[in-house]
Enzyme design. Sequence first.
Site, PDB file in Angstrom:
ATOM      1  N   TRP A  13       0.854  -1.187   0.000  1.00 31.52           N
ATOM      2  CA  TRP A  13       0.000   0.000   0.000  1.00 31.52           C
ATOM      3  C   TRP A  13       0.890   1.236   0.000  1.00 31.52           C
ATOM      4  O   TRP A  13       1.938   1.232   0.640  1.00 31.52           O
ATOM      5  CB  TRP A  13      -0.884  -0.024   1.240  1.00 31.52           C
ATOM      6  N   ILE A  73      -1.246   7.167   6.116  1.00 37.76           N
ATOM      7  CA  ILE A  73      -1.553   8.583   5.923  1.00 37.76           C
ATOM      8  C   ILE A  73      -2.946   8.845   6.495  1.00 37.76           C
ATOM      9  O   ILE A  73      -3.905   8.160   6.143  1.00 37.76           O
ATOM     10  CB  ILE A  73      -1.501   8.977   4.431  1.00 37.76           C
ATOM     11  N   THR A  77     -11.379   9.312   8.547  1.00 41.92           N
ATOM     12  CA  THR A  77     -12.030   8.441   9.526  1.00 41.92           C
ATOM     13  C   THR A  77     -11.047   8.029  10.617  1.00 41.92           C
ATOM     14  O   THR A  77      -9.866   8.369  10.569  1.00 41.92           O
ATOM     15  CB  THR A  77     -12.575   7.172   8.841  1.00 41.92           C
ATOM     16  N   HIS A  79      -9.912   5.115  11.045  1.00 45.44           N
ATOM     17  CA  HIS A  79      -9.126   3.978  10.560  1.00 45.44           C
ATOM     18  C   HIS A  79      -7.635   4.163  10.850  1.00 45.44           C
ATOM     19  O   HIS A  79      -6.964   3.231  11.320  1.00 45.44           O
ATOM     20  CB  HIS A  79      -9.377   3.807   9.054  1.00 45.44           C
ATOM     21  N   ARG A 118       9.577  12.036   3.798  1.00 42.98           N
ATOM     22  CA  ARG A 118      10.222  11.056   4.672  1.00 42.98           C
ATOM     23  C   ARG A 118      10.712   9.826   3.911  1.00 42.98           C
ATOM     24  O   ARG A 118      11.456   9.015   4.455  1.00 42.98           O
ATOM     25  CB  ARG A 118       9.275  10.675   5.803  1.00 42.98           C
TER      26      ARG A 118
END
Length: 150
Positions: A13, A73, A77, A79, A118
């Site tokens: 991801w 990131i 929500t 999550h 980063r």
Amino acid sequence: GKSLRIGLVAARWNPSVCDALLDGCKASLKACGLSDADIIVERVAGCYEVPFGCQTLLASGTVDGVIGMGCLIKGETMHFEYICEAVTQGMMRLNLDFQKPVVYGILTVLTEQQALARAGLTADGHNHGKDWGMTVVESCLLKKKYPAAR
């Protein structure tokens, strides 16, 4: 670090960020004297799966330490908060349960721009994967310096 075998578990991801972190980490490990054969790379779906991937490598007995890498990131929500907490706790538990170095290479950022910086993908950024590679080598050498009593 020439006598070490290191496992790298990276999320798929956020691929541009995770691929850059993985490349930076591998470069750092090679700079510490590891060969390609001593760097085991496994990919998992996302950050939530990183602790399981690290656990699998540690349980195999074939690695001296692992680095779990990914990028979370913040969205709209909750999550983000749930995944961050679960992954952080899972990685710490692996450190203690396996008594081998487990480096937390999960970026937890508020914006994609922060993630890119980063991962060393901006002009003023720095690839933290390089730091994680050095950290796991340092930690593994410390572990070898003080072997457990048998």
